[in-house]
Design an enzyme around this catalytic site. Sequence first.
Site, mmCIF file in Angstrom:
data_model
loop_
_atom_site.group_PDB
_atom_site.id
_atom_site.type_symbol
_atom_site.label_atom_id
_atom_site.label_comp_id
_atom_site.label_asym_id
_atom_site.label_seq_id
_atom_site.Cartn_x
_atom_site.Cartn_y
_atom_site.Cartn_z
ATOM 1 N N TYR A 151 3.832 2.760 -0.447
ATOM 2 C CA TYR A 151 4.016 2.256 -1.812
ATOM 3 C C TYR A 151 2.768 1.511 -2.277
ATOM 4 O O TYR A 151 2.243 0.655 -1.573
ATOM 5 C CB TYR A 151 5.224 1.318 -1.908
ATOM 6 N N ASN A 254 6.134 -6.541 -5.606
ATOM 7 C CA ASN A 254 6.717 -7.788 -6.084
ATOM 8 C C ASN A 254 7.988 -8.119 -5.298
ATOM 9 O O ASN A 254 8.320 -7.473 -4.302
ATOM 10 C CB ASN A 254 6.989 -7.707 -7.584
ATOM 11 N N THR A 277 1.802 -12.150 -3.696
ATOM 12 C CA THR A 277 0.714 -12.667 -2.869
ATOM 13 C C THR A 277 0.712 -14.181 -2.757
ATOM 14 O O THR A 277 1.226 -14.905 -3.623
ATOM 15 C CB THR A 277 -0.643 -12.185 -3.419
ATOM 16 N N GLN A 299 -6.242 -15.454 -6.172
ATOM 17 C CA GLN A 299 -4.923 -14.930 -5.834
ATOM 18 C C GLN A 299 -3.894 -15.234 -6.921
ATOM 19 O O GLN A 299 -2.966 -14.458 -7.148
ATOM 20 C CB GLN A 299 -4.469 -15.487 -4.485
ATOM 21 N N HIS A 302 -3.086 -12.535 -9.604
ATOM 22 C CA HIS A 302 -2.264 -11.365 -9.313
ATOM 23 C C HIS A 302 -0.972 -11.368 -10.113
ATOM 24 O O HIS A 302 -0.532 -10.338 -10.623
ATOM 25 C CB HIS A 302 -1.900 -11.318 -7.826
ATOM 26 N N GLU A 368 0.303 -15.668 4.068
ATOM 27 C CA GLU A 368 -0.208 -14.295 4.046
ATOM 28 C C GLU A 368 -1.714 -14.314 4.272
ATOM 29 O O GLU A 368 -2.237 -13.631 5.147
ATOM 30 C CB GLU A 368 0.120 -13.658 2.704
ATOM 31 N N GLU A 456 27.231 -6.119 38.016
ATOM 32 C CA GLU A 456 27.560 -5.987 36.596
ATOM 33 C C GLU A 456 28.898 -5.286 36.371
ATOM 34 O O GLU A 456 29.262 -4.996 35.226
ATOM 35 C CB GLU A 456 26.440 -5.226 35.878
#
Length: 473
Positions: A151, A254, A277, A299, A302, A368, A456
């Site tokens: 994407y 987004n 971001t 940034q 954005h 980030e 077990e």
Amino acid sequence: MTPTADSPVSSASLPTAPATLDFRTVDVRGQRLSLAGLRAAVPRAQHGTVADAEEKVLDIISAVRTRGFEALRELALNFDGVDQAHPRVPAGALKAALDGLDPAVRTALEESISRARRFADAQRPADTDVELGKGAVVSQKWVPVARVGLYVPGGLAVYPSSVIMNVVPALAAGVESIALASPPQKDFDGLPHPTILAAACLLGIEEVYAIGGAQAIAAFAYGIPAGTGNTDAGVETGIDAGIDPVDVVTGPGNIFVATAKRLVKGVVGIDSEAGTTEIAILADATARPGLVAADLISQAEHDPQAASVLITDSEELAAAVRRELGVQAAATKHSARVCQALSGPQSGVVLVEDLEQGIAACDAYAAEHLEIMTADAAGVAARIRNAGAIFVGDYSPVSLGDYCAGSNHVLPTSGTAAFSSGLNVTTFLRAIQVINYSRSALEEVSGHIVSLSGAEDLPAHGEAVTARFAAGA
């Protein structure tokens, strides 16, 4: 004027900032905060937005799953103002976009691709064979997934760089089937932006769709069968009307894209929740305020929801950066957007007691992008545990990583860098373990297997081993 390392923007050269800029302060000095306390204190987007997004995204996913192309057409019309018969981008449009690309932009893309390829090629892990005894071999081999959906966001900006960041590691991993989606643009006859198409063509990607947002993630995760809506365009152009589901979905976007990725995780693999971001800068009194401000703004432009956070033990630096933000934000092209992002609850200054608390705050925030602008920046960077990517010193700004560092800019956001990684070659690989024991090697450990299976209360496990050594077996 564009600020650079050699000539940072100063208040003497630019007009006054708009009054709407409110870069808030969070003061944690003198507080012995735990990790949980620091996580609660650092600026974050308000949680209600995530809940609202999840409800809307669930509706979109349901519509795409049940009504296929018909739903995609309605969503493109509602969100993008585009009435599309079929979202597949024709091959001719890809070639035309590359032919019409600005030569300077093409050269820049080619350089970015070259650097990203060199770094990606070096990331592929080696297969491993371990001989645990005579005739007892356990191996691990790395195998690429068969098909991926990548994407590339649209919206307020154009991101051919994200085409590179998604495609190059997938190619380096050896993925054979790659599909790419980007939002349709009303200004470009319902196709994605031509620069995005040109970048895809430059990388040899032929399967490209004009689909945006959460609906693109849903289409990749669940696939779209043929015959679900208007497929006339597909028939006329020879394009298969269906979209095959993928194994892995990657790419930034987004909050709706990030939420969709979270909701389909388990149906498909995802890289990380690479949402809106964010940048954090750990700086001390030695940092240059003009550069700190320029990087925070880079940034913030954005998206109005972008996060820009300064972590510092210097009140003087914080004040100087706030002044520079006012000046530089007023002068930048997307001033209103920048001021909204810088004034939001997700942005601000975190005042810490000292460098130790600053490092702890960085790990709690798990940015980030994390820039280190301190004395001995490399030494400080080596102590950081949680970040998508770390940028060391004055000459490694986040903008470098966005375009031409060779690193990948698809990175985890919203604190998920504490447990997830940025996009890389291993995102598209699976580790398969291969066990190859001889008769004697199995016999050597058969007693242990019987003992453990009994402990077990799963005796048939042990019996499956002893059966191989019974008389006449």
